[in-house]
Design an enzyme around this catalytic site. Structure first.
Site, mmCIF file in Angstrom:
data_model
loop_
_atom_site.group_PDB
_atom_site.id
_atom_site.type_symbol
_atom_site.label_atom_id
_atom_site.label_comp_id
_atom_site.label_asym_id
_atom_site.label_seq_id
_atom_site.Cartn_x
_atom_site.Cartn_y
_atom_site.Cartn_z
ATOM 1 N N ILE A 21 0.821 -1.203 0.000
ATOM 2 C CA ILE A 21 0.000 0.000 0.000
ATOM 3 C C ILE A 21 0.857 1.255 0.000
ATOM 4 C CG2 ILE A 21 -0.221 0.070 2.516
ATOM 5 C CD1 ILE A 21 -3.026 1.228 2.120
ATOM 6 N N SER A 43 13.440 -1.227 5.570
ATOM 7 C CA SER A 43 12.897 -2.567 5.496
ATOM 8 C C SER A 43 13.803 -3.482 6.299
ATOM 9 C CB SER A 43 12.822 -3.055 4.041
ATOM 10 O OG SER A 43 12.467 -4.418 3.971
ATOM 11 N N TYR A 65 14.264 -0.740 10.807
ATOM 12 C CA TYR A 65 13.394 0.366 11.182
ATOM 13 C C TYR A 65 14.073 1.263 12.205
ATOM 14 C CZ TYR A 65 10.105 -3.011 9.204
ATOM 15 O OH TYR A 65 9.477 -3.920 8.390
ATOM 16 N N LYS A 104 -4.504 2.345 9.274
ATOM 17 C CA LYS A 104 -5.610 1.755 10.026
ATOM 18 C C LYS A 104 -5.555 0.226 9.891
ATOM 19 C CE LYS A 104 -7.150 0.267 6.365
ATOM 20 N NZ LYS A 104 -7.276 -1.199 6.216
#
Length: 337
Positions: A21, A43, A65, A104
């Site tokens: 996404i 990543s 991260y 979300k």
């Protein structure tokens, strides 16, 4: 707020993960935002980060991260990690002094959402928001305006439907260990829009869920939200033909939104307003709701103003979601507020 941040014309973004996404939709949309600059992507695989960075023209890559959060040149984090990692890494980003836009649903439970709220409250200079991008599309802004102005009389009912077909066992939406399932993935939109349009919290909810025998996740969930003055009903599914639609009905009219959630960024959108027996088609100019979301978020940082969707809203949405799950298990109404 730090004067250096106020003076900045652009917010420098870092991306946690190469999630689909993000790579396909959100990152390009953020890059198109006037006040944004995507500076880094991370990543657990440095190679994956490099591929995504090359594709999207992102200057910095990190193989973890943590390294990205340690970068002093990053102002804001976009977190599209799997659901079970939303709160953990958003909290770490806050503690690293970064603003956070988190996908979300905000977490796996109300308790988790409250943990994120507590972390954000402890550092009020930082902006933290759940990424319900649909709310920033003009069609939803107009729908709420029409309802608030009484264009359809007294609001009485909302009907929403959201589905797609996905039976890939490896897909995170079909994995219980990472917070998959239809309600978490797309049903959360139906809950959010109901609360958004009613401008209130439901008093009680009822839910019914069907679970996949192999995956363990819910593949079809329906629910009823009782707002006292009206109701909202919804169905979401990960194993039905792709479809989405929302109807908002009042005592003197109704609103129908054709593509309520995945509004296309390359073509106009339509809604219909029916009042006094007349049907009016309303056309909304082509826009990208992810870019609009980034613009609003960045502006809140630059102006040091509240984000339009506070974290308390995310906590409340998770509370309703948990109520649907509890009701489906018990077969009874669950009181929310």
């Amino acid at each position: 707020m730090n004067e250096k941040v106020i003076a900045m014309k652009k917010i420098r973004w870092g991306i946690l993960s190469t999630a689909k996404i993000g790579v396909e939709k959100v990152i390009p949309a953020i890059q198109a935002s006037t006040h944004s600059e995507v500076m880094a992507i991370s990543s657990q695989s440095l190679d994956k980060a490099r591929v995504a960075a090359t594709k999207l023209g992102i200057p910095k890559v990190y193989g973890s991260y943590e390294e990205l959060l340690d970068d002093p040149d990053i102002d804001a984090i976009y977190n599209p990690l799997p659901n079970h990692l939303h709160v953990d890494w958003s909290v770490k980003a806050i503690r690293a002094g970064k603003h956070v836009l988190c996908e979300k649903p905000i977490g796996l439970s109300t308790k988790e959402a409250e943990q994120l709220l507590a972390a954000a409250t402890a550092q009020p200079e930082l902006k933290v928001m759940e990424a319900f991008m649909y709310r920033f599309h003009p069609q939803w802004q107009r729908a709420r305006q029409l309802v608030d102005e009484g264009a359809i009389g007294n609001l009485g009912a909302i009907q929403s439907f959201f589905s797609y077909y996905n039976v890939d066992a490896a897909n995170i939406r079909n994995r219980t260990d990472v917070g998959g399932g239809g309600l978490m993935d797309i049903g959360c939109y139906c809950l959010s829009l109901s609360r958004f349009i009613f401008g209130a919290e439901p008093r009680r909810v009822m839910g019914a869920m069907l679970h996949d025998d192999s995956f363990g996740t819910d593949y079809l969930t329906s629910g009823l939200l009782d707002f006292g003055s009206g109701t909202s009903v919804f169905t979401c599914s990960t194993q039905l033909a792709p479809y989405q639609r929302v109807n908002i009905l009042g005592t003197t009219g109704r609103i129908e939104i054709e593509i309520p959630f995945n509004a296309p960024p390359d073509q106009p959108c339509r809604m219909w307003l029916q009042t006094n027996g007349k049907l009016e088609e309303i056309i909304f100019a082509t826009c990208n709701q992810y870019t609009l979301q980034a613009e609003v978020f960045c502006q809140a940082i630059l102006d040091n103003t509240a984000v339009p969707t506070p974290l308390t809203d995310a906590v409340d949405n998770m509370r309703v979601l948990e109520g649907i799950v509890e009701s489906a298990r018990s077969g009874s109404w669950v009181v929310i507020s």
